[in-house]
Design an enzyme around this catalytic site. Structure first.
Site, PDB file in Angstrom:
ATOM      1  N   GLU A 198      -6.321  -6.252   4.007  1.00  0.00           N
ATOM      2  CA  GLU A 198      -6.307  -7.311   2.973  1.00  0.00           C
ATOM      3  C   GLU A 198      -7.402  -7.121   1.922  1.00  0.00           C
ATOM      4  O   GLU A 198      -7.975  -8.088   1.414  1.00  0.00           O
ATOM      5  CB  GLU A 198      -6.475  -8.695   3.636  1.00  0.00           C
ATOM      6  CG  GLU A 198      -5.245  -9.557   3.570  1.00  0.00           C
ATOM      7  CD  GLU A 198      -4.164  -9.088   4.540  1.00  0.00           C
ATOM      8  OE1 GLU A 198      -3.589  -8.001   4.303  1.00  0.00           O
ATOM      9  OE2 GLU A 198      -3.888  -9.827   5.489  1.00  0.00           O
ATOM     10  N   THR A 256       0.828  -1.218   0.000  1.00  0.00           N
ATOM     11  CA  THR A 256       0.000   0.000   0.000  1.00  0.00           C
ATOM     12  C   THR A 256       0.864   1.270   0.000  1.00  0.00           C
ATOM     13  O   THR A 256       1.877   1.335   0.689  1.00  0.00           O
ATOM     14  CB  THR A 256      -0.920  -0.015   1.231  1.00  0.00           C
ATOM     15  OG1 THR A 256      -1.631  -1.249   1.237  1.00  0.00           O
ATOM     16  CG2 THR A 256      -1.898   1.134   1.210  1.00  0.00           C
TER      17      THR A 256
HETATM   18  C1  LIG Z   1      -4.852  -3.046  10.244  1.00  0.00           C
HETATM   19  C2  LIG Z   1      -4.326  -2.875   8.839  1.00  0.00           C
HETATM   20  C3  LIG Z   1      -3.105  -3.447   8.500  1.00  0.00           C
HETATM   21  C4  LIG Z   1      -2.586  -3.266   7.209  1.00  0.00           C
HETATM   22  N1  LIG Z   1      -1.378  -3.827   6.897  1.00  0.00           N
HETATM   23  C5  LIG Z   1      -0.864  -3.665   5.654  1.00  0.00           C
HETATM   24  C6  LIG Z   1       0.412  -4.250   5.302  1.00  0.00           C
HETATM   25  O1  LIG Z   1       1.055  -4.918   6.110  1.00  0.00           O
HETATM   26  N2  LIG Z   1       0.879  -4.031   4.035  1.00  0.00           N
HETATM   27  C7  LIG Z   1       0.207  -3.300   3.113  1.00  0.00           C
HETATM   28  O2  LIG Z   1       0.701  -3.158   1.994  1.00  0.00           O
HETATM   29  N3  LIG Z   1      -0.995  -2.714   3.416  1.00  0.00           N
HETATM   30  C8  LIG Z   1      -1.542  -2.885   4.657  1.00  0.00           C
HETATM   31  N4  LIG Z   1      -2.747  -2.306   4.985  1.00  0.00           N
HETATM   32  C9  LIG Z   1      -3.391  -1.421   4.013  1.00  0.00           C
HETATM   33  C10 LIG Z   1      -4.593  -2.063   3.337  1.00  0.00           C
HETATM   34  O3  LIG Z   1      -4.162  -3.070   2.458  1.00  0.00           O
HETATM   35  C11 LIG Z   1      -5.362  -0.933   2.618  1.00  0.00           C
HETATM   36  O4  LIG Z   1      -5.860  -0.047   3.610  1.00  0.00           O
HETATM   37  C12 LIG Z   1      -6.502  -1.468   1.788  1.00  0.00           C
HETATM   38  O5  LIG Z   1      -6.023  -2.207   0.707  1.00  0.00           O
HETATM   39  C13 LIG Z   1      -7.388  -0.332   1.258  1.00  0.00           C
HETATM   40  O6  LIG Z   1      -6.629   0.651   0.637  1.00  0.00           O
HETATM   41  P1  LIG Z   1      -6.857   2.190   1.061  1.00  0.00           P
HETATM   42  O7  LIG Z   1      -6.814   2.280   2.527  1.00  0.00           O
HETATM   43  O8  LIG Z   1      -5.887   3.006   0.304  1.00  0.00           O
HETATM   44  O9  LIG Z   1      -8.329   2.522   0.604  1.00  0.00           O
HETATM   45  P2  LIG Z   1      -8.811   2.940  -0.882  1.00  0.00           P
HETATM   46  O10 LIG Z   1      -8.282   2.006  -1.896  1.00  0.00           O
HETATM   47  O11 LIG Z   1      -8.583   4.368  -1.083  1.00  0.00           O
HETATM   48  O12 LIG Z   1     -10.379   2.658  -0.740  1.00  0.00           O
HETATM   49  C14 LIG Z   1     -11.227   3.526   0.006  1.00  0.00           C
HETATM   50  C15 LIG Z   1     -12.650   3.001  -0.115  1.00  0.00           C
HETATM   51  O13 LIG Z   1     -13.056   2.972  -1.466  1.00  0.00           O
HETATM   52  C16 LIG Z   1     -13.527   1.685  -1.823  1.00  0.00           C
HETATM   53  N5  LIG Z   1     -13.096   1.360  -3.182  1.00  0.00           N
HETATM   54  C17 LIG Z   1     -11.853   1.456  -3.709  1.00  0.00           C
HETATM   55  N6  LIG Z   1     -11.844   1.003  -4.969  1.00  0.00           N
HETATM   56  C18 LIG Z   1     -13.101   0.609  -5.259  1.00  0.00           C
HETATM   57  C19 LIG Z   1     -13.735   0.034  -6.398  1.00  0.00           C
HETATM   58  N7  LIG Z   1     -13.058  -0.252  -7.519  1.00  0.00           N
HETATM   59  N8  LIG Z   1     -15.073  -0.250  -6.328  1.00  0.00           N
HETATM   60  C20 LIG Z   1     -15.757   0.012  -5.193  1.00  0.00           C
HETATM   61  N9  LIG Z   1     -15.220   0.533  -4.089  1.00  0.00           N
HETATM   62  C21 LIG Z   1     -13.904   0.831  -4.110  1.00  0.00           C
HETATM   63  C22 LIG Z   1     -12.913   0.723  -0.815  1.00  0.00           C
HETATM   64  O14 LIG Z   1     -13.745  -0.411  -0.627  1.00  0.00           O
HETATM   65  C23 LIG Z   1     -12.812   1.578   0.425  1.00  0.00           C
HETATM   66  O15 LIG Z   1     -13.990   1.453   1.167  1.00  0.00           O
HETATM   67  C24 LIG Z   1      -3.294  -2.500   6.249  1.00  0.00           C
HETATM   68  C25 LIG Z   1      -4.537  -1.944   6.600  1.00  0.00           C
HETATM   69  C26 LIG Z   1      -5.047  -2.122   7.865  1.00  0.00           C
HETATM   70  C27 LIG Z   1      -6.378  -1.505   8.213  1.00  0.00           C
END
Ligand SMILES: Cc1cc2nc3c(=O)[nH]c(=O)nc-3n(C[C@H](O)[C@H](O)[C@H](O)COP(=O)(O)OP(=O)(O)OC[C@H]3O[C@@H](n4cnc5c(N)ncnc54)[C@H](O)[C@@H]3O)c2cc1C
Length: 441
Positions: free
Chosen positions: A416, A179
């Site tokens: 995830e 991410t």
């Molecule tokens: C406790 C925790 C641990 C984590 N650990 C790791 C780690 O070790 N390594 C790592 O790489 N990442 C990690 N993450 C990050 C995690 O993988 C991301 O937060 C997640 O993939 C979502 O990305 P974002 O937060 O940028 O949200 P965004 O991608 O910006 O999404 C925001 C919202 O928009 C929605 N959305 C996005 N795209 C679409 C679509 N095409 N259609 C419909 N809805 C959509 C999503 O469902 C979400 O509700 C962790 C997250 C948490 C909460």
């Protein structure tokens, strides 16, 4: 025939306070392991005929023995520290050595690569038990396992010897760097680049929201090796935490999962030898998707633990707390509330275990992993909130612990792959199925 009573003889005892009265609760959970059976297995005696080949959860006596070991660590060591770690927002570094010495950092890794040689079902059992005590520690283990699963499947023998073996045998944790600031769900568009320079790659960019960011020994990193090519230009690399130019930072003030280390990774001209490419150049996207599928099953396990932890406390409270001259549990509406929670957890547990077994059998489990993650994360959110409600005003107090599970559950629908992404995966599976049905009809 020795009878083993699946009674309220839970291994842990929850002590809390209800008004001025000290309360001793012995939560009964569907997966509580009876101490009598525990003794049978650990005394080395053969389990009697009362222990069926597999139980209602499809677990063998060996699985139960492993589960009991996990539960023992979770309840006696992790649980007493969990509230403090949550409050101080710190990962207890002692856990790495403790988990490692028990083999818990390499459960599903073959023995020749430093692991226990068990499977994903056992990894699920471990994370479920740890999450019942400390969801933050379980999330730390989840990130470690996600990276380790990818390494086990795609690394070559030399890489396994150099990077996987020390991790699986307990010498440190792994992290997974995917991410970024501008890119979350849309993984194919990552902006961190790895540019070839002779027999090395030079990495520039940054990652955020990374579990184990400041404590991991080795990272599996996704970088773009062909910018503009999206998924077809992503490569997975093994990156040592001490690589020059690689710096790490903390993320402060989280709402949930506060006891896990979460942070940022920055890469400035970090040189990584080409031997550190996992699999082939530009072919890392599929590696990452495989790892995320594994991670989704494990997040399912964490959700089971979170929900069970909150449920156990709510059940104990409902037995003890008297209103309108009888314990809460004797009010039918409360009993129904608890019954719904029990049904919710039970149904999810069956499915999460089922998907873990699919993975162990080598079957394609991506569709099922998305379903398990979707359902378990929504279940954990529901159950923890119901548990908090059941405690009334005490549900808002930290000393009753349920609020910690509520906060930790908040992260489950995001980690995830957020809920919509799971729905996209499940939806794509449906479209594929209807297309193939159309073409054969
Ligand atoms: C406790 C925790 C641990 C984590 N650990 C790791 C780690 O070790 N390594 C790592 O790489 N990442 C990690 N993450 C990050 C995690 O993988 C991301 O937060 C997640 O993939 C979502 O990305 P974002 O937060 O940028 O949200 P965004 O991608 O910006 O999404 C925001 C919202 O928009 C929605 N959305 C996005 N795209 C679409 C679509 N095409 N259609 C419909 N809805 C959509 C999503 O469902 C979400 O509700 C962790 C997250 C948490 C909460």
């Amino acid at each position: 025939m020795t009878k083993i009573a699946l009674s309220a003889a839970g291994i842990h005892t929850w002590t809390s306070k209800l008004g001025n009265q000290p309360m001793q609760g012995q939560p009964v959970s569907a997966n509580t392991f009876p101490s009598s059976l525990d003794t049978v297995l650990f005394s080395g005696k053969t389990a009697t005929a009362a222990v069926a080949k597999t139980d209602n959860w499809g677990l063998t006596a060996q699985d139960r023995a492993f589960q009991a070991q996990a539960r023992d660590y979770a309840q006696t060591i992790a649980l007493p520290r969990a509230a403090k770690n949550d409050k101080e927002m710190q990962f207890d570094i002692r856990a790495v050595q403790e988990l490692g010495s028990r083999g818990f950092l390499g459960v599903a890794v073959p023995k020749k690569n430093g692991g226990m040689g068990l499977g994903y079902l056992q990894t699920v059992l471990l994370l479920e038990q740890i999450a019942q005590a400390d969801p933050s520690m379980a999330i730390s283990l989840n990130a470690h396992n996600l990276a380790v699963s990818l390494m086990e499947k795609f690394c070559n023998d030399d890489q396994k010897k150099k990077f996987l073996k020390p991790l699986a045998s307990g010498q440190g944790l792994a992290g997974f760097g995917m991410t970024e600031e501008k890119v979350g769900s849309d993984v194919a568009n990552i902006e961190t680049t790895a540019t070839r320079d002779g027999k090395h790659f030079v990495i520039n960019g940054g990652k955020r929201l990374i579990t184990n960011a400041n404590i991991a020994k080795t990272f599996v990193l996704l970088a773009s090796t062909k910018p503009g090519e999206k998924a077809r230009g992503i490569t997975t690399f093994l990156v040592d935490a001490n690589a020059p130019g690689f710096t790490r930072g903390e993320i402060k003030d989280k709402v949930g999962i506060r006891g896990a280390d979460w942070g940022t990774l920055k890469f400035h001209q970090v040189r990584v030898p080409e031997e550190n490419i996992i699999g082939s150049e530009n072919d890392g996207f599929k590696n990452a998707m495989y790892a995320l599928n594994c991670g989704r099953v494990l997040v399912g396990a964490v959700c089971l633990g979170i929900a069970q932890g909150a449920f156990d406390r709510a059940l104990a409270y409902a037995r003890k707390r008297v209103q309108f001259e009888k314990p809460l549990i004797e009010h039918q509406a409360v009993l129904h509330q608890l019954a719904r929670m029990e049904a919710d957890i039970t149904q999810c547990r069956q499915y999460v275990y089922h998907v873990a077994k699919l993975r162990d059998q080598g079957a394609d489990f991506s569709h099922e992993a998305a379903i398990a993650k979707l359902q378990a994360s929504e279940m954990a959110t529901r159950v923890t909130q119901q548990a908090q409600l059941l405690l009334g005003g005490n549900g808002i107090l930290k000393e009753f612990e349920v609020e910690r599970y509520v906060r930790d559950a908040l992260a489950m629908p995001i980690i995830e792959g957020a809920t919509n992404i799971q729905l996209n995966i499940i939806g794509k599976g449906l479209q594929k199925r209807s297309q193939s049905e159309r073409s054969t009809s």
